[in-house]
Every structure is written in C-alpha cells, then in structure tokens.
Scaffold this active site. Sequence first.
Site, PDB file in Angstrom:
ATOM      1  CD  GLU A 182      -2.997   0.474   1.981  1.00  0.00           C
ATOM      2  OE1 GLU A 182      -3.296  -0.502   2.959  1.00  0.00           O
ATOM      3  OE2 GLU A 182      -4.076   1.054   2.465  1.00  0.00           O
ATOM      4  CG  ASP A 183       1.711   2.991   3.525  1.00  0.00           C
ATOM      5  OD1 ASP A 183       0.592   2.805   3.248  1.00  0.00           O
ATOM      6  OD2 ASP A 183       1.373   2.685   4.418  1.00  0.00           O
TER       7      ASP A 183
END
Length: 721
Positions: free
Chosen positions: A83-84
């Site tokens: 996600e990051d």
Amino acid sequence: MSKHQKDLTIDKLMDKIKTYITDEKELDIIKEAYKFAYEKHFGQKRLTGEEYIIHPLNVAYILTRINADYETLSAALLHDTIEDCNVTKEEIEEKFGHNIMTLVEGVTKINKLNLSGTTEALINNQRKILVGLSEDVRVIIIKLADRLNNMQTLFVHSEKKQKETAKETLDILTPIADRLGINSIKQDLEELCLRYSKPDEYYDIVEKLNATKAERDNSVAKMIESVSELLNKHDIKHEIFGRSKSIYSIYKKLEKGKRFSEIYDLLALRILVDTEQDCYQALGIIHSKYRPKPRRFKDYIAMPKTNMYQSLHTTVFGVDGQLFEIQIRTYDMDRVAEYGIASHWSYKEKGSVKAVMQNEMEQKLQFFRAIMDLRKEQDNPEEFVNTVKKEVFQNMIYVFTPLGDVIELPNGSTPIDFAYKVHSKVGDHAVGAIVNSNMVPLDYKLKSDDIVKIITNNNSIGPSREWLNIVATTQAKNKIKAFFNKASKEENLKKGEEILSKELRKQKISNDEFWGDEKSKKLLADLKINSNNELYSNLGSGKLSISVVMDNYLKKEVSKDEKILEKATKNSQKQSDNNSLISIAGIDDIKVNLASCCNPVPGDRIVGYITKGYGVTIHRMVCPNVSNLDERLIEVKWNKEVSKLPTNILVRASSDNNSLINIISKAANNDIPVRKFTSRHSKEDDSIELTVLVNNKEQLLKLMNDIKMIPEVTDVERFIR
Ligand code: MN
C-alpha cells in the site's frame, strides 16, 4: 495492557520470537522480511514523528503475544509495503513465497475497505464482508494487531478521527476478535476504544480503581495465600494469580446500572492447574471452605463457549467477607482463553505434515464455528457458512427407523433429512412423518432416540421448494435441488423442441428434413453438442439462441450492409470502471464485477454475490444463475452517476431487409451505441441479437419500445445467457 514501543528494534523482536520459534530457516525469513520492509519504508515517517518501520515492528511484536507463526510475523512486517511503498505482490511472492504474499495482499485488501457503518445493518454487512473476503484467518489476526498498534498511537490524531476509529473498532473488529477468542488483543482494543470514545467515563473508572487499589491488592494477596494453602493441603499442584478486571468490562457493568461498589469481580483470582480433574477438585475444596454465591457458578469446561473458551467460574465469599470471582482452568485451557483460534500455532509439530494439516483443519473448524456464532448473535437471517461446515460442528443425533436401524444425523435435522438419508425416493415422496407414534410436521426437529416413520405417497408431485429452508443436511438439500433441476431439465427439453419446430415451420423445413440432413450433423459438431436432446435443452434453457442454430444450419452469407455496420460498430467503447457503479451498503473500494450472463444496467433490480477473494459480482435479481437461497448474497445498489454499460436484447421482425438498418437508426436516435450484433435473415423472419451500451434501464426500455414501434418488428426482449 501492552503499550506502543517507540524504541522497538528487530533484535528485541527476534529475542521475543526465539522464545517459541527455533527453526533457523523460519527465523531467517522473518529477518529478511524485516530488511525488505526497512528498506522500502526508509525515509517514511509516521504521524508520531517516528520512523515508519517502528509500526510494522510493533505489529509483529503484538503478534508474538499469541505465538504467531513465522509466516504471520513476516507478513506483519511487510503488511504496509504494497500500500505505501509501491511494492508489487509479485515481488513479495518471489522473495517470500505464495503464503506470505497472500497474507500481505489480504491485509492490503481489507485495509482498503471503508468500515464506517452508521446503522446496525451496515455494520453487520461490513463484519460479514471482512470475514467473507479473508480466505486465511491469519489475515484478520494481522489486521487486529495492525489496528491495535494504530490505536496505541491514536493520540496524534484529531478528536474526531479518534472517535471514529474507536467506533469502527468496537463495531467491527472487537466482535470478530471475541468470536475468534483472541482475548489478549480484544481487551486492549476495547480499553483503548473506551479511552477515546468516552474519556470521562474511562478516567473516572481509572481513578476509582487507583483509589481502592491498595486495599484490593491487600485482600487479593490474603485470599491467594489462603486458597493456596488449602490446595497444597490436598496435594493439588497449582498457580494462582490475582487478576485485574478489564476497565471496559467494568464500564459495561456500570452502564447496565450497577454501582461501582457492587461490581464484585473487581476482586478476582485465576487458578491454573494441570488437569481437568484438578479443576473440579480445586472447585470442591474451595467451596467447602468459602461459601459460593448462589447462581454464580458456571461450568464452561463441560459446556465450552463457542469460541472454545473453557474454564470453571465461581464467586465465593472470601477473606474479609469480600466477594471474589474465581476462574479455575488448566494451562491448556488458559492458552485457548488468551489466544483463541491462534492457540494451535504453538502445538505445531515440526516435520509431521499430518500434524500440520490436522492443526490447520482445527483452525478452520474453529473459525467457521466462530463465524456462525457471529451470525447467530447478529440475528442475521442469512446463513453465512454453508451447511456442510455446520454439520461438522453440530453434535450428531441418533434416531431409529421403525425396524430399529440407527440413523446418524446432525442436530437440528428434520424428518425430511431422515427421509433422504434413507432413500431419495422416500424423500421425494414424503408427505408426513410419525415420530414416537405421534404425527409431527415435516419441520419437526428430531431428537436422539426418536423412532421415525415416514409416510410416503407415490402420487405426490415431489418435494416442496420450502423444504430447502427446513432441512439441515447437505445431502437432503442436494437431493431436493437435484429433483428440481431434473424437473426443469424436462421442461427445457420440451421448450427447446417447441422453439426449434416453430422456427423450422417458419422456414418451411420439416423436422425430418432438418434431422435427416448432413448439415444438422455438422451443426451439432460445430456447436459441440452431442445429441438432439442436448440441443433442445440448450435451446430451452436459453444457453443457445435459435438464431445461432439457424445461422449455422443455413450457412447464410453475411450481407454487404451488415459488414459495413459491423465495421462501424467495432470500435467498441471501453468498459468503465465498475467499482464506482455500485455501492455496497457502506463499503467503499471493493472490487465489483458485472455478471456477463445477465448484463445488469442501472435501474435493474440487482443483487451482489460475494466471491472468495475476488470481490463482488453483480447479477440481475431475475438471473437464474443466482439462487436466493445462497448464503453469499448481499444487498447492493446502483450509484447515481454511471456511464454506458453493455446489455443484450433480442429482436424478432417479419422479414424485411431494412429492419436491421431501422433498428440501428433507432439506437442512434437514442444515443445508444450498438457494440455487437448477430442477425439472421430468412424469407419470413429476422432475428437479431444486439449488444447495446446504455446508461440505465429507462434508456434501454425506451429503446426497446422504439424498436417495437418499427412496423416489421414482432418482438423485443432482453436475454440472459
Ligand atoms: Mn499498518
């Protein structure tokens, strides 16, 4: 309660892990996962100002409390990298293997869900989706730890965000933690939720507890000494702990109107012993000295809670005349009480595949049992887990035939289940049941030792669809469904035969001519159909359209006009992003597919089907490919703003060479692109299948109506493949 550790390092984490994982290879993978996550998150900061890596380290550390296995720990360290950090799942799979990748992917997926339900129904839906979409229970366990660490650092957020997070956690996550029996994480979550959602109440309780702490500690110490002496006298090996009642559970009792001073389980002990027998002996010995409070004794050893919790509970008048709540359990029971579904990790026998599989199965069983319980508590009429799983958990009952044969059935079975167990003919023709000489309704719940006689009538038309809601066994359910499938098969056969003869009459071709000729043999071969009957039933069920059959049979040349039109429509529109089309009761960002069998368009009544791991597929409610008995159906709605979607219509027209042109021009007038069509001409009749792109049902109906107005058109309908 555990705290967020600002200065947590990989060495400290590994030391903790090594207390229960010894396999060097596994330890290396965990370290690799750390290195990878460290590099990828490098330079990123949390809102707290800390290096980002501190968060995944803490999540993994929380998981060591329940002795999580190396895959879970590795995935916890990696859980935010997709996600990051723009890491792909392929990259993770390549480095860490399939299992760890699916765990990380699963956490990423559920982190994208927006879980802010406002009504009970929404909240139910969200719990259901969270659990339903996670193929591996470990995904949810990581999610719980992730949330716990995020709540431990919630102070950096605005009050509004704090309250929202607390509400979401209490609504969705703590009930799941409870059902999975993971008490240690659940209690921390609840306490933090209370602190942020009701700070006044929270600090009030903390203050009161502090004020009475010295006094309570003193009483507890005295009681421990006294009980310990007593058990030693009877040679029962044991350990006793004073136990602080969770602030959240005190709050719950105060909320119910109890006064602080009367919450007697403020004073609480836990006694751990070696065997189940010791539990009962210890109980007896304690009761012989300290008078038990009536109706406070609970035997969760004989009757475990559905999340597997086992323990004896009693409340006694103890030293200083104080009430003490005492829990007595074995060490094994204690582990289950704290770790819940995760308790089996610690039993994993290395090197024994069978033991590992056994262990996995146990986890699954517990998990499904937990979901069932969740469902029951929510009073949700839809069944979440299928009946097979249900059968595994439920106790069996044993009933008798009139001749004395024993039949084993799951608890909750009815005479119909019994009948199908005996023979499908008995089931199909059952009209009544006599249990222990009394006539009973067919939905009667059988009990062990019942003697069951089924009354059959060979002239009965067969089972009722209602029975599907009554029966408890998969066997009965399948046989009832098979009956209806067979019945509809015969119907389709008849219908298909009619469709073909009607078409042949129009074409002035006789049945014998059709079947007698080489072309029909080629037709069957082309369509990969094995027999006349199969052709009929495919026609009857709509799997195959008559125009396809006749096109193939007549091998009509495609006209020049059509070729031009086909070219013109070939630059078909790209399908729009489905995710924004549909809203699913309070969930955002879930993958949505439109079913290609029934091609729903906005305005159609629709229903969603939760697939394992692939999001939700949207069908029209009338689509025969979803049955309303399915446990995985979920309510869905169209969003207002949507763009053009494909759907199929079938037009019949009396023979006229212009009908296709007319139809296309009607579509153009309505600003409806035609993506695809197949048409068939004959002397008397045209049938044309069109795929059109429409904004909504209204537009589609208008188009169908316009087409109907074309003089030569005889019929327009939507069709489902
Ligand atoms: Mn996270």
